[in-house]
Design a protein around this motif. Structure first.
Motif, PDB file in Angstrom:
ATOM      1  N   ALA A 155       4.808   7.753   6.118  1.00  0.00           N
ATOM      2  CA  ALA A 155       3.538   8.434   6.369  1.00  0.00           C
ATOM      3  C   ALA A 155       2.598   8.308   5.171  1.00  0.00           C
ATOM      4  N   SER A 156       3.140   8.411   3.960  1.00  0.00           N
ATOM      5  CA  SER A 156       2.303   8.306   2.751  1.00  0.00           C
ATOM      6  C   SER A 156       1.738   6.908   2.576  1.00  0.00           C
ATOM      7  N   HIS A 157       2.454   5.892   3.063  1.00  0.00           N
ATOM      8  CA  HIS A 157       1.972   4.510   2.996  1.00  0.00           C
ATOM      9  C   HIS A 157       1.195   4.099   4.245  1.00  0.00           C
ATOM     10  N   SER A 158       0.927   5.095   5.095  1.00  0.00           N
ATOM     11  CA  SER A 158       0.161   4.895   6.340  1.00  0.00           C
ATOM     12  C   SER A 158       0.904   4.037   7.366  1.00  0.00           C
ATOM     13  N   GLU A 159       2.172   3.748   7.130  1.00  0.00           N
ATOM     14  CA  GLU A 159       2.943   2.966   8.102  1.00  0.00           C
ATOM     15  C   GLU A 159       3.115   3.749   9.397  1.00  0.00           C
ATOM     16  N   THR A 170       1.173   6.034  10.574  1.00  0.00           N
ATOM     17  CA  THR A 170      -0.112   6.086  11.274  1.00  0.00           C
ATOM     18  C   THR A 170      -0.388   4.785  12.019  1.00  0.00           C
ATOM     19  N   VAL A 171      -0.065   3.652  11.381  1.00  0.00           N
ATOM     20  CA  VAL A 171      -0.262   2.349  12.025  1.00  0.00           C
ATOM     21  C   VAL A 171       0.616   2.225  13.261  1.00  0.00           C
ATOM     22  N   THR A 183      -1.008   4.366  16.021  1.00  0.00           N
ATOM     23  CA  THR A 183      -2.301   3.859  16.520  1.00  0.00           C
ATOM     24  C   THR A 183      -2.195   2.476  17.146  1.00  0.00           C
ATOM     25  N   GLN A 224      -0.611  12.915   9.396  1.00  0.00           N
ATOM     26  CA  GLN A 224      -1.721  12.424   8.588  1.00  0.00           C
ATOM     27  C   GLN A 224      -1.280  12.306   7.139  1.00  0.00           C
ATOM     28  N   ASN A 225      -1.962  11.464   6.390  1.00  0.00           N
ATOM     29  CA  ASN A 225      -1.621  11.184   4.998  1.00  0.00           C
ATOM     30  C   ASN A 225      -2.238  12.244   4.086  1.00  0.00           C
TER      31      ASN A 225
END
Length: 362
Positions: free
Chosen positions: A81-85, A87-88, A91, A299-300
């Motif tokens: 989550a912190s590396h936005s993985e 989220t990707v 989405t 969310q980050n």
């Protein structure tokens, strides 16, 4: 999708193995601190103490598996989550059901490992570790498949079994002279140890259904007695090595032993609870994977992330110790053992489902 599935499960597994290694190291440190005061007892050297601590590692790994799954999954998912993985992944069109399926596969993997440890490794290594420590610390005592062997003066004693109420089964006593020639044997079907009646340091053993054989120079005399009192200077607590902890027994062994205890009119609650917990334990690994998903921020936001990670770890510790608490309460308040074994896991499963649905609605 398969590539993503393998990637997520591999990352979760690596973090879980690291978490398990840290937890085992912590428990091993506590084991060393607890055993270091006994170094020097008999033949119990520092190297033997370290070997004994190493033998305890499979048992700790089995006991800590659900907690390691939760901590490892929390750390891994929060890093993603912190590396936005994470989220990707969300989405890009991956449904929540697909993510849950990944978590279930990950939990199932470690559930299988827990079953293998609990059914094949711990039942063999656990009792061997306790026997190894006892043999090293007590020169006059040896334990094996035939029970426990004690040496007191000119007597050699074999006790085949100890029941949970402290009574002994199948006792054999061999008495020899100074030239180590056999003079007398005693065989008793059972015995009760009176630890309150002492003569010096000796406790009184009440032997039942005794067959006494005297070996004289020209004849052998065999007599039978219903009861016979006999004095023994061995600490009664040392006989507890015959009582294998139910947590160290396989499901098959527990089933056989529960039947054996019922035939001997013994309490079986502790062993029945262990049997049901063996059934529920793999499910706990799967549930902890879902709990980790429930505490993963969408969310980050680092403040939210650290707080959820802390809450998740506290929840895992609560689950780890609640199993023991429910075990004690089931014996104290006569709660049915299946309920006591499954209730913590079911409660955490309901909590995970509630939090995941709540998070998804947001």
């Amino acid at each position: 999708m398969r590539l993503l599935n393998r990637y997520v499960i591999s990352q979760l597994s690596i973090c879980t193995l690291y978490a398990l290694l840290v937890l085992i190291s912590l428990y091993s440190f506590f084991d060393i601190m607890g055993e270091i005061s006994h170094v020097g007892d008999g033949r119990y050297t520092a190297s033997k103490m370290l070997y004994y601590v190493l033998l305890l590692i499979p048992t700790h790994a089995y006991e800590l598996m659900p907690l390691a799954v939760l901590v490892g999954a929390l750390v891994c998912l929060n890093q993603m989550a912190s590396h936005s993985e994470f989220t990707v992944i969300r989405t890009s069109g991956i449904r929540l059901s697909s993510i849950i399926s990944m978590m279930l596969q990950f939990g199932l993997l470690f559930a299988i490992i827990a079953v293998l440890l609990g059914e094949y490794v711990v039942p063999k290594i656990g009792p061997y570790a306790e026997q190894y420590q006892l043999h090293a610390r007590q020169n006059s005592i040896s334990a094996g498949d035939s029970g426990i062997w004690l040496k007191q003066g000119q007597d050699i004693v074999n006790v085949a079994e100890m029941l949970p109420d402290g009574s002994l089964k199948n006792i054999s006593i061999y008495r020899h002279d100074e030239q180590f020639r056999l003079m007398e044997t005693l065989h008793a079907s059972s015995a009760n140890v009176d630890t309150h009646t002492q003569q010096g340091k000796k406790s009184k053993w009440h032997l039942h259904q005794v067959e006494q054989t005297l070996l004289q120079e020209h004849q052998i005399t065999v007599t039978h007695q219903e009861n016979l009192d006999w004095r023994m200077s061995i600490n009664h607590q040392l006989l507890n090595i015959l009582l294998v902890a139910p947590e160290q027994m396989s499901i098959m062994a527990l089933s056989t032993y529960i039947k054996h205890l019922k035939n001997n009119h013994q309490q079986t609650t502790r062993y029945e609870l262990a049997w049901w917990r063996k059934i529920a334990y793999p499910l706990a690994c799967i549930v902890m994977a879902l709990v980790a998903l429930a505490f993963t921020p969408q969310q980050n936001r680092h403040g939210n992330m650290g707080l959820k990670l802390f809450y998740g770890i506290c929840l895992g510790l609560l689950f780890h110790f609640s199993g023991r608490l429910f075990g004690f309460t089931s014996q104290l308040y006569k709660i049915p053992t299946p309920i006591a074994a499954f209730l913590p896991t079911v409660l955490f499963l309901c909590l995970a489902i509630y939090l995941i649905r709540r998070q998804e609605k947001r």
